[in-house]
Every structure is written in structure tokens, then in C-alpha cells.
Design an enzyme around this catalytic site. Sequence first.
Site, mmCIF file in Angstrom:
data_model
loop_
_atom_site.group_PDB
_atom_site.id
_atom_site.type_symbol
_atom_site.label_atom_id
_atom_site.label_comp_id
_atom_site.label_asym_id
_atom_site.label_seq_id
_atom_site.Cartn_x
_atom_site.Cartn_y
_atom_site.Cartn_z
ATOM 1 N N LYS A 220 40.401 37.431 43.168
ATOM 2 C CA LYS A 220 41.672 37.056 43.781
ATOM 3 C C LYS A 220 41.511 35.991 44.864
ATOM 4 C CE LYS A 220 44.585 40.996 42.655
ATOM 5 N NZ LYS A 220 45.400 42.130 43.157
ATOM 6 N N ARG A 254 39.718 47.909 39.446
ATOM 7 C CA ARG A 254 40.392 47.159 38.379
ATOM 8 C C ARG A 254 39.751 45.773 38.348
ATOM 9 N NH1 ARG A 254 44.812 43.644 37.754
ATOM 10 N NH2 ARG A 254 45.917 43.915 35.760
#
Length: 274
Positions: A220, A254
Site C-alpha cells: 500500500k 491479507r
Amino acid sequence: MKQQEINLDFSRRQVMTIVNVTPDSFFAGSRTPDWLDVERRVREAVEAGASVIDVGGYSSRPGADEVSPEEEWRRVDLGVGAVRSLSPDLPVSIDTFRSSVAARTIHKYGKVIINDISAGELDPLIVDVAAEHDVPYVAMHMKGDPRTMQSMTDYRDIVAEVVDYFRERTAQLRERGVRRIVVDPGFGFAKTLEQNYELLRGLHRLAELGYPVLAGVSRKSMIYKLLGTTPAEALNGTTALHWECLRQGAVILRAHDTREAVEVVRMFDQFMQA
């Protein structure tokens, strides 16, 4: 083949592999727009030790374009169908906030985990779907929606506010009949880069609520913007943050990169036993 039950121990640290049946997810390496791509990625994830496959048909990156419910269902159907054909007993999660997509998936394939970026705020009926079918429900913290969330980053104390939100929201979910709840603090969703790290530093306070915590930091912007790189160059940073997520109490990572995340889990488990 319909799965009758989700046999997953949420007290055990494990990896949820991301399979994006989308053309526009922020990390190009996770895009699997057709059956062969999905099949290849699922096979690799299973061989690397994934515990869950998370299928998404709607990119939730900041500023993502709208996708119709029918197109999202087409993509999710393709992805879940591929997983079921390759590994019928492997738990599947669907990354959706739409009750119609969740209900259609369960009707066709049996029980799946519902992974909802809005915790039922965008489509409240999805909570009823989770309760009716008694499936695990991942509730994530976000303000607004993917198009507006990055303009909604005002917090006095982000850790306290996220913990308070889940204290209230999990009570509401239980009142509506959802029995198996996982909480996700929503790294990158309505948070600035600095707020993401503040939230990570206080993640243990969310774990103290007693619900399994899912952490989604893989590749991210909190990594690549800080380092001045790209999502494709963010694996090393992801691995570093995965260790910290586990140290703070997360039990589900995740991830885009299954093998590397599984190795972090194995090493952390050994560390905790030392």
C-alpha cells in the site's frame, strides 16, 4: 460445488491471498481478469500455503471508478468458480460491500467469508445476508466510499476513534445476528500516511476488543509513498509491516505475495514459542 461450512480457526495466524478479478487494482501484479490468470494465481497461492483466497471484483483503491452490480457479480463468479474448481475445500472470501453480490455467491457456491470494506455502512442489507447464512463477516473501518474517502481524514485520536467505532459496530452486528466477526482497521482507507502508522502503532488496542484482527497493508501507499517507490517495489516494506502487524495482535494477513507472508507467519510463530 457448494461449501457447507467455513472450517477456519481464527485464533491461528494465517494468510489471506488477494485475487483481484479487476483491470484496475492499484498493484498490477494482483490483477487476474480472466479464468487462466485466476487459475494460475490460485494454484500458486495454495502451493505457497494460503489459508483463504479473497476474491474481489470491484477495485477499492482511492478514486476507483464505479462498477455495476452485474459486472461485479460476473467477476466474482469467475473468481470463486475458479477457486472451487481447483481447491473445493479451500475457504473463500469475497471482497464486496453489496448484499446482492454476497447473496448470489452464497446461493451458487455455498458459504463464503464476506469481506466488507464498509462494515455494512454502504449496503446495510449485507449484514442480514451474513446473519441469515451464518458466515464469517469481516468489518472494515472506512469513512465515505472509495471515491471520497481520502477527503475524510479528520481525527482527534485515530486509534481511539477506530477502537470506539468497532466497539459500537460489533455490538450492532451481534444484535443483528452476525456470530463470527473479524475486524479490519482499514489501512489506507480515509487515513493519511502518518495516520496509518499511528494506527499500526496502536493496533494492539483494537486486538484487545477480543475479535480476530485482519491487517491489510500489502504493497500500500503507506509503504511506497514513504519510500518514494512504487507498489511493484513495496514487497520488502510489506514484509517489515507484516511482522509488526502480527506483533501488535493481528491474526490474518491479507497479502498479494503469499509465500513471503506465510514465511513471516512461520517465523513469528517460532519467535513466540522461543
